[in-house]
Design a protein around this motif. Sequence first.
Motif, PDB file in Angstrom:
ATOM      1  N   VAL A   1      16.456  -3.183  16.141  1.00 50.50           N
ATOM      2  CA  VAL A   1      16.660  -2.395  14.833  1.00 50.50           C
ATOM      3  C   VAL A   1      15.057  -2.344  14.124  1.00 50.50           C
ATOM      4  CG1 VAL A   1      17.830  -2.481  12.589  1.00 50.50           C
ATOM      5  CG2 VAL A   1      19.005  -3.214  14.437  1.00 50.50           C
ATOM      6  N   MET A   2      14.780  -1.029  13.880  1.00 47.94           N
ATOM      7  CA  MET A   2      13.701  -0.690  13.207  1.00 47.94           C
ATOM      8  C   MET A   2      13.986  -0.503  11.773  1.00 47.94           C
ATOM      9  SD  MET A   2      11.143  -1.566  15.528  1.00 47.94           S
ATOM     10  CE  MET A   2       9.734  -1.120  14.356  1.00 47.94           C
ATOM     11  N   ILE A   3      13.149  -0.885  10.698  1.00 49.55           N
ATOM     12  CA  ILE A   3      13.265  -0.304   9.309  1.00 49.55           C
ATOM     13  C   ILE A   3      12.194   0.679   9.506  1.00 49.55           C
ATOM     14  CG2 ILE A   3      13.093  -0.744   7.119  1.00 49.55           C
ATOM     15  CD1 ILE A   3      15.352  -2.105   8.367  1.00 49.55           C
ATOM     16  N   ARG A   4      12.751   2.129   9.078  1.00 50.44           N
ATOM     17  CA  ARG A   4      11.970   3.282   8.988  1.00 50.44           C
ATOM     18  C   ARG A   4      11.804   3.804   7.562  1.00 50.44           C
ATOM     19  NH1 ARG A   4      13.529   6.839  13.512  1.00 50.44           N
ATOM     20  NH2 ARG A   4      12.458   5.298  14.607  1.00 50.44           N
ATOM     21  N   THR A   5      10.636   4.294   7.285  1.00 50.81           N
ATOM     22  CA  THR A   5      10.656   5.067   6.094  1.00 50.81           C
ATOM     23  C   THR A   5      11.410   6.287   5.988  1.00 50.81           C
ATOM     24  OG1 THR A   5       8.336   5.999   6.384  1.00 50.81           O
ATOM     25  CG2 THR A   5       8.429   3.928   5.020  1.00 50.81           C
ATOM     26  N   LEU A   6      11.939   6.750   4.855  1.00 52.74           N
ATOM     27  CA  LEU A   6      12.692   8.038   4.803  1.00 52.74           C
ATOM     28  C   LEU A   6      11.714   9.173   3.948  1.00 52.74           C
ATOM     29  CD1 LEU A   6      16.091   6.973   3.758  1.00 52.74           C
ATOM     30  CD2 LEU A   6      15.461   8.183   5.802  1.00 52.74           C
ATOM     31  N   ARG A   7      10.875   8.570   3.302  1.00 52.88           N
ATOM     32  CA  ARG A   7      10.098   9.327   2.306  1.00 52.88           C
ATOM     33  C   ARG A   7       8.467   8.528   1.860  1.00 52.88           C
ATOM     34  NH1 ARG A   7       9.882   6.990  -2.405  1.00 52.88           N
ATOM     35  NH2 ARG A   7      11.803   6.094  -3.279  1.00 52.88           N
ATOM     36  N   PRO A   8       7.815   9.303   1.541  1.00 52.95           N
ATOM     37  CA  PRO A   8       6.492   8.636   0.964  1.00 52.95           C
ATOM     38  C   PRO A   8       6.991   7.326   0.189  1.00 52.95           C
ATOM     39  CG  PRO A   8       5.926  10.943   1.036  1.00 52.95           C
ATOM     40  CD  PRO A   8       7.440  10.754   1.093  1.00 52.95           C
ATOM     41  N   ILE A   9       6.345   6.358   0.061  1.00 54.04           N
ATOM     42  CA  ILE A   9       6.783   5.068  -0.797  1.00 54.04           C
ATOM     43  C   ILE A   9       5.233   4.655  -1.473  1.00 54.04           C
ATOM     44  CG2 ILE A   9       7.508   2.959  -1.015  1.00 54.04           C
ATOM     45  CD1 ILE A   9       9.430   3.688   1.606  1.00 54.04           C
TER      46      ILE A   9
ATOM     47  N   VAL B   1       0.836  -1.096   0.031  1.00 51.91           N
ATOM     48  CA  VAL B   1      -0.283   0.035  -0.186  1.00 51.91           C
ATOM     49  C   VAL B   1       0.782   1.223   0.132  1.00 51.91           C
ATOM     50  CG1 VAL B   1      -1.719  -1.274   1.275  1.00 51.91           C
ATOM     51  CG2 VAL B   1      -0.157   0.058   2.597  1.00 51.91           C
ATOM     52  N   ASP B   2       0.258   2.348  -0.408  1.00 45.88           N
ATOM     53  CA  ASP B   2       1.015   3.692  -0.086  1.00 45.88           C
ATOM     54  C   ASP B   2       1.586   3.725   1.345  1.00 45.88           C
ATOM     55  OD1 ASP B   2       0.686   4.085  -2.721  1.00 45.88           O
ATOM     56  OD2 ASP B   2      -0.818   5.802  -2.461  1.00 45.88           O
ATOM     57  N   LEU B   3       2.899   4.171   1.454  1.00 51.28           N
ATOM     58  CA  LEU B   3       3.436   4.334   2.917  1.00 51.28           C
ATOM     59  C   LEU B   3       3.705   5.763   3.033  1.00 51.28           C
ATOM     60  CD1 LEU B   3       5.519   1.038   2.976  1.00 51.28           C
ATOM     61  CD2 LEU B   3       3.420   1.392   4.065  1.00 51.28           C
ATOM     62  N   PRO B   4       3.549   6.400   4.178  1.00 53.10           N
ATOM     63  CA  PRO B   4       3.737   7.706   4.587  1.00 53.10           C
ATOM     64  C   PRO B   4       5.353   7.690   5.080  1.00 53.10           C
ATOM     65  CG  PRO B   4       2.598   6.827   6.313  1.00 53.10           C
ATOM     66  CD  PRO B   4       2.626   5.901   5.331  1.00 53.10           C
ATOM     67  N   ALA B   5       5.960   8.980   4.878  1.00 58.64           N
ATOM     68  CA  ALA B   5       7.246   9.171   5.625  1.00 58.64           C
ATOM     69  C   ALA B   5       7.330   8.886   6.916  1.00 58.64           C
ATOM     70  CB  ALA B   5       7.849  10.265   5.136  1.00 58.64           C
ATOM     71  N   ASP B   6       8.442   8.382   7.337  1.00 61.01           N
ATOM     72  CA  ASP B   6       9.054   8.552   8.804  1.00 61.01           C
ATOM     73  C   ASP B   6       7.906   7.603   9.780  1.00 61.01           C
ATOM     74  OD1 ASP B   6      10.526   9.378  10.827  1.00 61.01           O
ATOM     75  OD2 ASP B   6       9.200  10.847  11.362  1.00 61.01           O
ATOM     76  N   ILE B   7       7.692   6.563   9.201  1.00 59.06           N
ATOM     77  CA  ILE B   7       7.006   5.362  10.107  1.00 59.06           C
ATOM     78  C   ILE B   7       7.948   4.183  10.194  1.00 59.06           C
ATOM     79  CG2 ILE B   7       4.761   6.207   9.504  1.00 59.06           C
ATOM     80  CD1 ILE B   7       4.651   3.767   7.504  1.00 59.06           C
TER      81      ILE B   7
ATOM     82  N   CYS C   1      21.885   2.627  -3.215  1.00 59.43           N
ATOM     83  CA  CYS C   1      22.730   3.866  -3.208  1.00 59.43           C
ATOM     84  C   CYS C   1      21.569   5.154  -2.786  1.00 59.43           C
ATOM     85  CB  CYS C   1      23.302   3.986  -4.346  1.00 59.43           C
ATOM     86  SG  CYS C   1      24.765   2.525  -4.360  1.00 59.43           S
ATOM     87  N   LYS C   2      20.489   4.809  -3.191  1.00 62.51           N
ATOM     88  CA  LYS C   2      19.362   5.955  -2.972  1.00 62.51           C
ATOM     89  C   LYS C   2      18.081   5.192  -2.128  1.00 62.51           C
ATOM     90  CE  LYS C   2      17.003   9.568  -5.250  1.00 62.51           C
ATOM     91  NZ  LYS C   2      16.525  10.236  -6.457  1.00 62.51           N
ATOM     92  N   PRO C   3      18.281   5.003  -0.785  1.00 58.09           N
ATOM     93  CA  PRO C   3      17.265   4.078  -0.452  1.00 58.09           C
ATOM     94  C   PRO C   3      16.135   5.010  -0.028  1.00 58.09           C
ATOM     95  CG  PRO C   3      18.963   5.064   1.239  1.00 58.09           C
ATOM     96  CD  PRO C   3      19.528   5.326  -0.207  1.00 58.09           C
ATOM     97  N   ASN C   4      14.995   4.282   0.333  1.00 58.76           N
ATOM     98  CA  ASN C   4      13.905   4.948   0.661  1.00 58.76           C
ATOM     99  C   ASN C   4      13.478   4.529   2.240  1.00 58.76           C
ATOM    100  OD1 ASN C   4      13.044   2.284   0.584  1.00 58.76           O
ATOM    101  ND2 ASN C   4      11.743   2.625  -1.484  1.00 58.76           N
ATOM    102  N   CYS C   5      14.236   3.967   2.543  1.00 59.83           N
ATOM    103  CA  CYS C   5      14.313   3.553   4.038  1.00 59.83           C
ATOM    104  C   CYS C   5      15.547   3.603   4.998  1.00 59.83           C
ATOM    105  CB  CYS C   5      13.569   1.941   4.327  1.00 59.83           C
ATOM    106  SG  CYS C   5      11.931   1.715   3.721  1.00 59.83           S
TER     107      CYS C   5
END
Length: 159
Positions: A103-111, A21-27, A82-86
């Motif tokens: 360790v948590m995997i966190r979004t850097l931007r909307p995905i 699904v669409d994911l928001p940034a910073d979750i 090299c250009k991650p989204n998380c």
Amino acid sequence: MSKKIVRRRSPIHGNGVFAAVDLPADIDLIEYRGRRLTHRQADRLYGDTAEDGHTFLFILNDRYVIDANVDGNVARWINTSCKPNCQAVVEESPGRDRREDRVMIRTLRPIKAGEELSYDYGITIDGRITERLKRIWACHCGQRGCSGTMLKPKRKRAG
């Protein structure tokens, strides 16, 4: 509730993890799970992984490593880029037991739904980084400006 992420074949490498699904940034999406080993135990069990370019070991802190080969979850299939989204974020436990860090995997931007998740593995190794090791630890992210390797240069000591 529907799943936010799914594992499937990746154009980057083998398996990958994708946004369902669409994911928001910073979750926080998922915890990187697995059994806890000391660095010495990991070295004894797995030897020098610098020579095969594949590992499910994640350095948790100066004492422990997460071994996703045992009791690991889908987070182990998230590829590097090299250009991650998380990003992988180490969260220290409020107690004194460093095994409880995580360790948590966190979004850097909307995905967008269907987009592959990635983070920068930031792999460092002892010894000199040779062309041979760069090939073993090749990056296949396909991003513009890809470094071609998952290995990171060692930091120079301030002097």
